[in-house]
Design a protein around this motif. Structure first.
Motif, mmCIF file in Angstrom:
data_model
loop_
_atom_site.group_PDB
_atom_site.id
_atom_site.type_symbol
_atom_site.label_atom_id
_atom_site.label_comp_id
_atom_site.label_asym_id
_atom_site.label_seq_id
_atom_site.Cartn_x
_atom_site.Cartn_y
_atom_site.Cartn_z
ATOM 1 N N GLN A 162 38.677 44.801 48.607
ATOM 2 C CA GLN A 162 37.223 44.597 48.622
ATOM 3 C C GLN A 162 36.697 43.161 49.289
ATOM 4 O O GLN A 162 35.705 43.228 49.956
ATOM 5 N N CYS A 163 37.363 42.196 48.979
ATOM 6 C CA CYS A 163 36.963 40.853 49.394
ATOM 7 C C CYS A 163 37.081 40.805 50.960
ATOM 8 O O CYS A 163 36.318 40.253 51.655
ATOM 9 N N GLN B 28 28.881 43.657 45.998
ATOM 10 C CA GLN B 28 29.898 44.558 45.346
ATOM 11 C C GLN B 28 31.144 44.244 45.191
ATOM 12 O O GLN B 28 31.751 44.322 44.035
ATOM 13 N N ALA B 29 31.528 43.229 46.121
ATOM 14 C CA ALA B 29 33.080 42.655 45.984
ATOM 15 C C ALA B 29 33.125 41.697 44.765
ATOM 16 O O ALA B 29 33.978 41.566 43.876
ATOM 17 N N SER C 81 43.668 45.799 44.387
ATOM 18 C CA SER C 81 42.538 46.368 45.394
ATOM 19 C C SER C 81 41.243 45.250 45.622
ATOM 20 O O SER C 81 40.551 45.518 46.358
ATOM 21 N N VAL C 82 41.208 44.373 44.726
ATOM 22 C CA VAL C 82 40.193 43.453 44.812
ATOM 23 C C VAL C 82 40.220 42.810 45.938
ATOM 24 O O VAL C 82 39.139 42.380 46.731
ATOM 25 N N TYR D 232 33.297 43.588 41.544
ATOM 26 C CA TYR D 232 34.402 44.075 41.488
ATOM 27 C C TYR D 232 35.321 43.208 40.787
ATOM 28 O O TYR D 232 36.120 43.263 39.955
ATOM 29 N N SER E 193 34.808 35.933 34.675
ATOM 30 C CA SER E 193 34.497 37.363 34.700
ATOM 31 C C SER E 193 32.709 37.473 34.236
ATOM 32 O O SER E 193 32.467 38.686 33.562
ATOM 33 N N ASN F 129 44.836 43.779 39.467
ATOM 34 C CA ASN F 129 44.235 44.866 40.359
ATOM 35 C C ASN F 129 44.371 44.347 41.836
ATOM 36 O O ASN F 129 43.253 43.745 42.491
ATOM 37 N N SER G 181 29.860 38.233 36.094
ATOM 38 C CA SER G 181 29.435 38.626 37.563
ATOM 39 C C SER G 181 27.777 38.475 37.664
ATOM 40 O O SER G 181 27.404 37.965 38.706
ATOM 41 N N GLU H 172 34.600 41.744 37.060
ATOM 42 C CA GLU H 172 34.738 42.964 36.243
ATOM 43 C C GLU H 172 36.252 43.488 36.315
ATOM 44 O O GLU H 172 36.488 44.312 35.287
ATOM 45 N N SER H 173 37.187 42.840 36.963
ATOM 46 C CA SER H 173 38.613 43.336 36.923
ATOM 47 C C SER H 173 39.244 42.637 35.994
ATOM 48 O O SER H 173 38.947 41.507 35.700
#
Length: 436
Positions: free
Chosen positions: A310-311, A332-333, A306-307, A336, A266, A304, A268, A339-340
């Motif tokens: 995004q990837c 951005q991915a 939806s990660v 995300y 985690s 999460n 980033s 930080e998920s």
């Protein structure tokens, strides 16, 4: 040395002309050639056996091999693994054997880029190494434990070279400026401290990079009225446009590993740095993005969901737009993903299920789960009727879906992170009982 050889030497790059010629002049690597070290004692006593020097470019591997050649009483032969074949190796072995028989003189084979040696080349020199006919000094940027045959490695001492320190590179720069025979000692040159420090920093432990920048700066800077060439920080910056990013095969995987662990951890900031470093070093950006898609399920999973979207979107942006535009989508991915909330429940579940699928003897699929289109299945299903979930409240009914041999097994155990909290709530809502 004849006139033609002198001309070739004179026109060689500064980094080659300035190679140290004795152990006392050798820069860096004090852990292996410092006073009292094993390698230094062996060189000075002329008792050195087969060895392999490995480490980043510009750290002195070939230079140390040349110093050994100049200080020992043995014969030396030099080959490059890329351009030399088995025939060349055998010619060297024949000469070495004759020298040993006739004059009791030992021989060394200096082999550059030794990791490029094929198995047949390695096999051709092994008998000579075992009999003491020849000693090997290999030079490589790759870890020999991973890139060379075990037979060669087991018969050699391994010495790892580290990137040079900034003080070592600064010393190499000032030596080149002061040396009248091999460097620019016959010229009037003034180098600002900032310029030398800049080269030492940007070179990333590679003396060759810094000396190449020095040479370019001197050759392209006009002297002033007094004949003095002034090398300022601005000139130094122009002569070396960007930091020398090293990334051999070992660093390739080390950086990729650091990137993956930063995603999992985690962080980033670290993940963005390692991604940028890898891309600047020449790595195909699709490689880290593919790892991101794997980590989306391995380390985040249903905490999460939806990660993963995004990837995958980042990979599509990379394919459609290319770099550098796609770096924003990838960044951005990365952020995300980092930080998920994290959960490894997906990977734990599939690994456990795969283990049982491989190691458990399953007699048959429960009859009520079999394909009902066949007569045998229709007959078998009469004893246990399949329960259609949509016919029950909340579209759920308790029923055994695993085979009898594994009926009480639990593979997926949702964490209490992110979306998986809702999975616990949903299970409670529909009345699904936990097996454990």
């Amino acid at each position: 040395m004849d006139l033609f050889s002198q001309n070739i030497k004179k026109n060689a790059p500064l980094a080659d002309r300035m190679r140290p010629q004795t152990l006392d002049d050798f820069l860096g690597q004090r852990h292996i050639v410092g006073e009292g070290t094993l390698l230094r004692r062996a060189i000075e006593a002329d008792r050195l056996g087969s060895c392999i020097f490995w480490g980043p470019p510009g750290t002195g591997k070939s230079t140390l091999a040349e110093i050994i050649a100049n200080t020992t009483g043995s014969d030396f032969y030099k080959l490059n693994a890329v351009t030399s074949g088995v025939k060349d190796v055998r010619e060297v072995i024949d000469k070495a054997e004759n020298a040993l028989k006739m004059y009791e003189r030992e021989s060394f084979l200096l082999l550059d880029e030794c990791h490029r040696w094929s198995k047949s080349q390695s096999d051709s020199v092994l008998p000579a190494m075992e009999k003491g006919i020849i000693k090997l000094i290999g030079s490589t940027t790759e870890n020999p434990m991973a890139s060379m045959t075990n037979a060669i490695v087991s018969r050699s001492r391994l010495f790892e070279f580290y990137p040079l320190g900034q003080e070592d590179i600064s010393e190499a720069i000032y030596r080149a400026v002061a040396d009248p025979a091999r460097g620019y000692g016959n010229m009037k040159i003034e180098i600002s401290g900032d310029a030398a420090d800049h080269w030492a920093d940007i070179a990333e432990g590679d003396a060759r990079t810094a000396l190449n920048a020095l040479e370019l700066a001197i050759l392209t800077t006009s002297p002033d009225e007094d004949g003095v060439v002034h090398i300022t920080l601005e000139i130094a910056e122009q002569s070396i446009q960007q930091r020398a990013v090293r990334m051999d095969d070992n660093e390739y995987y080390d950086m990729l590993s650091a990137f993956c662990k930063s995603l999992r951890g985690s962080d980033s900031d670290a993940a963005l740095f390692w991604f940028s470093r890898m891309v600047q070093g020449g790595m195909d950006p699709r490689v880290p993005v593919r790892r991101m898609m794997a980590h989306a399920s391995e380390d985040v999973g249903l905490a999460n969901p939806s990660v993963l979207n995004q990837c995958v979107a980042a990979m599509q942006a990379l394919e459609f737009n290319g770099m550098p535009e796609a770096r924003l989508n990838i960044a951005q991915a990365i952020i995300y993903l980092c930080e998920s909330p994290k959960s490894n429940s997906v990977v734990m579940a599939i690994d456990a299920a795969a283990h049982d699928a491989k190691n458990t003897n399953i007699k048959k699929v429960p009859p009520y789960l079999q394909d009902g289109n066949f007569e045998k299945a229709k007959h078998d299903q009469q004893s246990a009727q399949y329960k259609y979930a949509h016919n029950y409240p909340h579209h759920y009914v308790e029923q055994q879906y695993l085979p009898d041999e594994l009926k009480d097994k639990v593979y997926y155990k949702p964490s209490f992170e992110g979306y998986e909290k809702k999975i616990h709530e949903y299970r409670k809502f529909i009345g699904k009982k936990d097996k454990d």
